[in-house]
Design a protein around this motif. Structure first.
Motif, short mmCIF file in Angstrom:
data_model
loop_
_atom_site.label_atom_id
_atom_site.label_comp_id
_atom_site.label_asym_id
_atom_site.label_seq_id
_atom_site.Cartn_x
_atom_site.Cartn_y
_atom_site.Cartn_z
N MET A 152 0.85 -1.17 0.00
CA MET A 152 0.00 0.00 0.00
C MET A 152 0.89 1.24 0.00
N HIS A 153 0.51 2.23 -0.79
CA HIS A 153 1.23 3.50 -0.86
C HIS A 153 0.66 4.43 0.21
N ILE A 154 1.54 5.02 1.04
CA ILE A 154 1.08 5.91 2.10
C ILE A 154 1.81 7.25 2.02
N TYR A 155 1.17 8.27 2.61
CA TYR A 155 1.69 9.64 2.57
C TYR A 155 1.73 10.16 4.00
N TYR A 156 2.91 10.57 4.43
CA TYR A 156 3.11 11.03 5.81
C TYR A 156 2.85 12.52 5.94
N TYR A 157 2.42 12.93 7.14
CA TYR A 157 2.29 14.35 7.47
C TYR A 157 2.76 14.54 8.91
N ASP A 158 3.18 15.78 9.21
CA ASP A 158 3.68 16.08 10.55
C ASP A 158 2.53 16.47 11.49
N LYS A 159 2.87 16.95 12.68
CA LYS A 159 1.85 17.30 13.68
C LYS A 159 0.97 18.46 13.23
N LYS A 160 1.47 19.25 12.27
CA LYS A 160 0.67 20.36 11.73
C LYS A 160 0.01 19.96 10.41
N PHE A 161 0.07 18.66 10.10
CA PHE A 161 -0.56 18.06 8.92
C PHE A 161 0.10 18.45 7.59
N LYS A 162 1.34 18.93 7.64
CA LYS A 162 2.09 19.26 6.43
C LYS A 162 2.71 17.98 5.87
N TYR A 163 2.72 17.87 4.56
CA TYR A 163 3.26 16.71 3.85
C TYR A 163 4.72 16.47 4.22
N GLN A 164 5.06 15.20 4.48
CA GLN A 164 6.41 14.85 4.89
C GLN A 164 7.04 13.75 4.04
N GLY A 165 6.36 13.28 3.02
CA GLY A 165 6.94 12.25 2.16
C GLY A 165 6.00 11.07 2.01
N GLU A 166 6.48 10.06 1.31
CA GLU A 166 5.65 8.90 1.05
C GLU A 166 6.46 7.63 1.17
N ASP A 167 5.75 6.50 1.20
CA ASP A 167 6.40 5.21 1.37
C ASP A 167 5.45 4.14 0.85
N VAL A 168 5.98 2.95 0.67
CA VAL A 168 5.17 1.79 0.33
C VAL A 168 5.33 0.80 1.47
N ILE A 169 4.19 0.34 2.01
CA ILE A 169 4.25 -0.63 3.11
C ILE A 169 3.55 -1.92 2.68
N ASP A 170 3.91 -3.00 3.35
CA ASP A 170 3.39 -4.32 2.99
C ASP A 170 2.09 -4.69 3.70
N ASN A 171 1.71 -3.97 4.74
CA ASN A 171 0.49 -4.32 5.46
C ASN A 171 -0.60 -3.28 5.22
N ASP A 172 -1.79 -3.56 5.73
CA ASP A 172 -2.93 -2.65 5.53
C ASP A 172 -3.15 -1.70 6.70
N GLU A 173 -2.26 -1.72 7.69
CA GLU A 173 -2.41 -0.86 8.86
C GLU A 173 -1.60 0.41 8.65
N LEU A 174 -2.29 1.55 8.69
CA LEU A 174 -1.62 2.83 8.49
C LEU A 174 -0.83 3.22 9.73
N PRO A 175 0.41 3.68 9.54
CA PRO A 175 1.17 4.21 10.68
C PRO A 175 0.54 5.52 11.16
N GLU A 176 0.93 5.94 12.34
CA GLU A 176 0.47 7.22 12.86
C GLU A 176 0.96 8.33 11.94
N ASN A 177 0.17 9.37 11.79
CA ASN A 177 0.50 10.52 10.94
C ASN A 177 0.71 10.12 9.48
N ALA A 178 -0.14 9.23 8.99
CA ALA A 178 -0.07 8.81 7.59
C ALA A 178 -1.48 8.58 7.06
N THR A 179 -1.60 8.66 5.75
CA THR A 179 -2.87 8.40 5.07
C THR A 179 -2.57 7.68 3.76
#
Length: 93
Positions: free
Chosen positions: A1-28
């Motif tokens: 799954m492709h995910i997009y990170y944001y910081d505590k102020k919700f500003k874009y911080q980059g992206e990643d590809v993860i193998d599971n369906d559980e989103l990390p904190e501060n990601a969408t």
């Protein structure tokens, strides 16, 4: 799954590809829209929006060259083209 990170102020911080369906904190998994300069994520609406000011966006755009500079460059190109054609014919005529 492709995910997009944001910081505590919700500003874009980059992206990643993860193998599971559980989103990390501060990601969408919502991809930012094309053409955003400073993407910011709205958790309630589940969408990215532009957070940059128009002044900031304008500061990133290249400044147009003055017409005199463009004219000078055109003359230089014409002169170099003439010199090249003369060299290819065996010298100046």
């Amino acid at each position: 799954m492709h995910i997009y990170y944001y910081d505590k102020k919700f500003k874009y911080q980059g992206e990643d590809v993860i193998d599971n369906d559980e989103l990390p904190e501060n990601a969408t998994d919502v991809r930012p829209k094309e053409g955003l300069y400073l993407p910011e994520y709205d958790e309630n609406k589940k969408e990215w929006f532009e957070s940059a000011t128009q002044e900031y966006i304008d500061s990133l755009k290249p400044k147009p060259q003055p017409a005199a500079d463009v004219t000078m460059l055109k003359k230089q190109v014409a002169l170099l083209t003439l010199q090249l054609s003369q060299l290819q014919r065996g010298g100046a005529s």
